[in-house]
Design a protein around this motif. Structure first.
Motif, PDB file in Angstrom:
ATOM      1  N   ALA A  42     -10.825   1.972   2.018  1.00  0.00           N
ATOM      2  CA  ALA A  42     -10.505   0.613   1.574  1.00  0.00           C
ATOM      3  C   ALA A  42     -10.561  -0.379   2.732  1.00  0.00           C
ATOM      4  CB  ALA A  42      -9.126   0.582   0.918  1.00  0.00           C
ATOM      5  N   SER A  43     -10.105   0.032   3.901  1.00  0.00           N
ATOM      6  CA  SER A  43     -10.150  -0.849   5.070  1.00  0.00           C
ATOM      7  C   SER A  43     -11.594  -1.223   5.399  1.00  0.00           C
ATOM      8  CB  SER A  43      -9.503  -0.169   6.278  1.00  0.00           C
ATOM      9  OG  SER A  43      -8.123   0.052   6.057  1.00  0.00           O
ATOM     10  N   HIS A  65      -2.170  -1.557  -0.680  1.00  0.00           N
ATOM     11  CA  HIS A  65      -2.828  -1.386  -1.969  1.00  0.00           C
ATOM     12  C   HIS A  65      -2.965   0.095  -2.332  1.00  0.00           C
ATOM     13  CE1 HIS A  65      -4.932  -5.568  -1.506  1.00  0.00           C
ATOM     14  NE2 HIS A  65      -3.646  -5.667  -1.811  1.00  0.00           N
ATOM     15  N   ILE A  66      -3.266   0.915  -1.354  1.00  0.00           N
ATOM     16  CA  ILE A  66      -3.403   2.350  -1.614  1.00  0.00           C
ATOM     17  C   ILE A  66      -2.043   2.966  -1.951  1.00  0.00           C
ATOM     18  CG2 ILE A  66      -4.026   4.575  -0.610  1.00  0.00           C
ATOM     19  CD1 ILE A  66      -6.358   2.643  -1.420  1.00  0.00           C
ATOM     20  N   GLN A  78       0.367   1.520  -3.514  1.00  0.00           N
ATOM     21  CA  GLN A  78       0.647   1.142  -4.900  1.00  0.00           C
ATOM     22  C   GLN A  78      -0.156   1.996  -5.879  1.00  0.00           C
ATOM     23  OE1 GLN A  78      -0.186  -3.146  -4.719  1.00  0.00           O
ATOM     24  NE2 GLN A  78       1.961  -3.523  -5.188  1.00  0.00           N
ATOM     25  N   LEU A  79      -1.418   2.200  -5.565  1.00  0.00           N
ATOM     26  CA  LEU A  79      -2.280   2.995  -6.429  1.00  0.00           C
ATOM     27  C   LEU A  79      -1.768   4.426  -6.567  1.00  0.00           C
ATOM     28  CD1 LEU A  79      -4.969   3.360  -8.016  1.00  0.00           C
ATOM     29  CD2 LEU A  79      -6.039   3.938  -5.819  1.00  0.00           C
ATOM     30  N   LEU A  80      -1.468   5.049  -5.437  1.00  0.00           N
ATOM     31  CA  LEU A  80      -1.023   6.437  -5.465  1.00  0.00           C
ATOM     32  C   LEU A  80       0.372   6.577  -6.074  1.00  0.00           C
ATOM     33  CD1 LEU A  80      -2.375   7.719  -2.024  1.00  0.00           C
ATOM     34  CD2 LEU A  80      -3.373   7.987  -4.303  1.00  0.00           C
ATOM     35  N   HIS A  81       1.225   5.598  -5.837  1.00  0.00           N
ATOM     36  CA  HIS A  81       2.564   5.633  -6.441  1.00  0.00           C
ATOM     37  C   HIS A  81       2.446   5.630  -7.960  1.00  0.00           C
ATOM     38  CE1 HIS A  81       6.834   4.897  -7.035  1.00  0.00           C
ATOM     39  NE2 HIS A  81       6.515   3.879  -7.833  1.00  0.00           N
TER      40      HIS A  81
END
Length: 202
Positions: free
Chosen positions: A95-96, A188-189, A191-194
């Motif tokens: 993502a970075s 952001h990652i 949040q996605l994984l959570h």
């Protein structure tokens, strides 16, 4: 470009075929980022790469196929598949790198143009979709690896997670309502994984 000039261009007899192939891809990327998709022509690619137009047409059946092959090659070089040892690390690294396009206005403009063209030109839509699928495949691989390592539940919807991953990127890239910066990737990652892990617990 006068037709007589094509005879002096590089062909397989004057340089190695792979060199000519790479030169065409590089020229296509330069032109798409300088001029936009609609202004790119096979003639311009031939002139920039010094490879005969007839040779280019032997390798790619259309401008759309050439442009997206060039973009696929360039993006794969700029954003290789990460392997940090953890799903969080892999997705954050990817993502970075993805968000890093924001530092290159010509690339942002090119991506917006390609997305717009894919909505308007049916002949371009399929090569564009194939390129998008090649990038989705990278994220799907990272997520599947996370499942294998026990970092995600087996029931996780990896296709939907991949859409979420790229959805945020494309929405901000196209609309421009919020910034898109590499420093935001980790949050952001998380949040996605959570969300993926919480749904399994529920």
């Amino acid at each position: 470009m006068p037709s007589g000039e094509t005879s002096s261009r590089r062909t397989g007899g004057r340089i190695r075929s792979q060199d000519a192939h790479d030169a065409v891809l590089a020229a296509a990327i330069e032109l798409i980022e300088e001029l936009g998709y609609q202004a790119v022509t096979i003639e311009r690619v031939a002139a920039r790469s010094d490879v005969a137009k007839s040779t280019i047409y032997r390798w790619w059946k259309s401008k759309a196929a050439l442009v997206m092959d060039a973009y696929r090659t360039a993006v794969e070089q700029r954003m290789p598949e990460p392997d940090t040892g953890s799903l969080t690390g892999d997705l954050t690294a990817f993502a970075s790198a993805l968000y890093g396009v924001s530092a290159h206005p010509v690339r942002v403009r090119a991506l917006r143009g390609l997305m717009a063209e894919a909505q308007l030109d049916p002949a371009f839509a399929e090569p564009f979709r194939e390129w998008v699928q090649s990038r989705r495949a990278v994220v799907l691989t990272l997520l599947a690896r996370g499942v294998q390592r026990g970092e995600l539940p087996p029931s996780a919807d990896l296709d939907a997670a991949t859409d979420q991953f790229f959805g945020l990127f494309w929405y901000r890239l196209l609309v421009g309502h919020n910034p898109l910066e590499p420093a935001q990737a980790a949050g952001h990652i998380d949040q996605l994984l959570h969300g993926l892990r919480t749904r399994d617990v529920e």
